[in-house]
Design an enzyme around this catalytic site. Structure first.
Site, short mmCIF file in Angstrom:
data_model
loop_
_atom_site.label_atom_id
_atom_site.label_comp_id
_atom_site.label_asym_id
_atom_site.label_seq_id
_atom_site.Cartn_x
_atom_site.Cartn_y
_atom_site.Cartn_z
N SER A 133 0.80 -1.21 0.33
CA SER A 133 -0.41 -0.11 0.48
C SER A 133 0.71 1.31 -0.30
CB SER A 133 -1.18 -0.04 1.07
OG SER A 133 -1.69 1.33 1.88
N TYR A 156 -3.20 5.43 -4.97
CA TYR A 156 -4.15 6.71 -5.28
C TYR A 156 -3.97 7.22 -6.08
CZ TYR A 156 -5.58 4.85 -0.62
OH TYR A 156 -6.41 3.13 0.32
N THR A 182 -6.00 2.99 -6.99
CA THR A 182 -7.34 2.02 -5.68
C THR A 182 -8.51 4.02 -6.62
OG1 THR A 182 -6.52 0.88 -4.13
CG2 THR A 182 -8.78 1.88 -3.70
N LYS A 280 -8.95 -0.68 -8.48
CA LYS A 280 -8.72 -1.67 -7.88
C LYS A 280 -10.23 -0.71 -7.28
CE LYS A 280 -8.55 -3.14 -3.15
NZ LYS A 280 -8.34 -2.11 -2.41
N HIS A 304 -13.42 -1.48 -1.38
CA HIS A 304 -12.39 -1.76 0.09
C HIS A 304 -12.98 -2.41 1.13
CE1 HIS A 304 -9.81 1.89 -0.14
NE2 HIS A 304 -9.31 1.38 1.11
#
Ligand SMILES: Cc1cc2nc3c(=O)[nH]c(=O)nc-3n(C[C@H](O)[C@H](O)[C@H](O)COP(=O)(O)O)c2cc1C
Length: 418
Positions: A133, A156, A182, A280, A304
């Site tokens: 992440s 992100y 994401t 995602k 999520h």
């Protein structure tokens, strides 16, 4: 001569070997993800457990993610030689021993001080991709050093493109092969367990958590002995001098969320990232078709883990309609609610190419550190094999919707999507 009752007792009494290793003792009783979750609940301060276990608002989507798998029934076949069961597959051009990916989770060191390093090592041993992440508490470089297996990096769509570019370049240099973008975080979901406890996202420790920590000494000692938690993947890409301070970094991160993100932003990533991209957070058939039309390699059907929009559809419910709409033009990962090998089998039978797990491995990490994650991955592998054998299907490649009850829908050819 011993009395007959004593002989009878002897014949049935089986005492387990006394296990002196406390981690092994703990893990011996953990035969399912729910067992791992219960151990995590006991070991972690309440605020930390709730940060991991919790979800948005009424947590309906989080529960539905799990229930959607439970509501699927198999249509097993018998007398179908399953002496050898093959769980191998291929995802984004890479052979895998099991159709499973470890999802990106921020702040993994809250569960155990080794955090991302432990999970990455364990994933590599199992030959499964590990997604690091952006909000990781170990750096892109530290994880690359310990993880010989396939590595994915999650980003992100943040405002600061210079920062993003720098992180992506570091990931590429360090051998991360797939980018996960994401896209379900235009704004942050309202996780009420965290809000109630003053444990915000990005998390900061409130008084409750500190008192909780005192009540959970094993976790607290582990936490205090380790170096302080930071966001090193971000920090090493900024010129900020307060990079070591998680709280000021948290403010900085909060300011990076960009509600104006759109499909045009994906083109920017294409220019920087030369490998495969997984989008995602796809939650509708229309967006899955758009992702396919945009030429993306894969989508993760995901809400999520129910942590963003409560009332979002369960990924498992979306697999069949999405597969029917996109055909074999794009690979599909089902992310959310996977707790058993049988869930993996169901997802693949419906038309997914692979599954992702998030909470399952964090519970395992909290329950038994790296050995907990090893045990979890072995259990998911064994569960997948057992389920294939019990439904009379010799391989992942041979799975299709005829192995499930209910209206069959179009059957996917077994060679597709990989
Ligand atoms: C504690 C925690 C932290 C997470 N952090 C991230 C993150 O940093 N980036 C991301 O894309 N998803 C994040 N997720 C979502 C997971 O990647 C994944 O979508 C979700 O956990 C899947 O649901 P499951 O927990 O039921 O497997 C996080 C999930 C949890 C539980």
């Amino acid at each position: 001569m011993a009395p007959s009752w004593l002989s009878a007792l002897r014949s049935v009494a089986r005492f387990r070997k006394l296990e002196l290793d406390p981690v092994a003792r703990r893990l011996r009783g953990a035969v399912s993800v729910e067992d791992m979750r219960q151990i995590a609940r006991r070991r972690l301060p309440r605020g930390v457990f709730d940060y991991i276990d919790g979800a948005a608002e009424d947590e309906v989507s989080a529960a539905r993610n799990v229930d959607a798998f439970r509501s699927i029934t198999f249509s097993p076949r018998v007398l179908n030689d399953v002496g050898v069961v093959d769980t191998t597959t291929s995802l984004l051009g890479r052979p895998l021993p099991l159709p499973l990916v470890l999802a990106p989770t921020g702040f993994t060191r809250m569960a155990s001080s080794q955090g991302e390093l432990a999970v990455a090592r364990s994933a590599a041993r199992a030959g499964l991709p590990y997604s690091l992440s952006t909000m990781s508490t170990r750096s892109i470089e530290e994880v690359a050093e310990v993880c010989a297996g396939p590595k994915w990096f999650q980003a992100y769509v943040w405002r600061d493109r210079g920062l993003l570019r720098s992180m992506l370049e570091r990931a590429l240099t360090n051998g991360y092969e797939t980018l996960v973008i994401t896209v379900d975080t235009a704004v942050l979901g309202h996780r009420e367990r965290d809000v109630r406890r003053g444990f915000n996202m990005p998390p900061s420790l409130g008084l409750d958590t500190i008192i909780d920590g005192i009540l959970h000494p094993a976790w607290t000692i582990d936490f205090l002995r380790a170096e302080p938690i930071t966001f090193p993947s971000i920090a090493l890409s900024t010129a900020r001098t307060d990079a070591g301070d998680p709280l000021s970094m948290a403010d900085f991160v909060t300011a990076q969320w960009d509600p104006s993100l759109s499909w045009d932003d994906i083109d920017w990533f294409r220019e920087v990232w030369k490998g495969p991209i997984v989008l995602k957070g796809i939650q509708s058939v229309a967006d899955a078709k758009r992702a396919s039309a945009e030429g993306l390699e894969a989508i993760a059907l995901s809400n999520h883990g129910g942590r963003q929009l409560d009332g979002a559809p369960a990924p498992a419910d979306l697999i069949a309609p999405v597969r029917d709409a996109v055909g074999d033009s794009i690979e599909i990962i089902c992310d959310g609610g996977v707790r058993r090998g049988s869930d993996i089998v169901k997802a693949i039978a419906l038309g997914a190419d692979a599954c992702m797990i998030g909470r399952a491995y964090i519970y395992a990490l909290a329950a038994g550190g790296e050995r907990g994650v090893d045990q979890l991955l072995q259990q998911l592998d064994a569960g997948t094999r057992r389920t294939l054998a019990l439904i009379g299907c010799p391989s992942i490649a041979a799975l299709d919707r005829t192995y499930l009850e209910g209206p069959p829908g179009p059957v996917r050819s077994s060679s597709s999507g990989s």
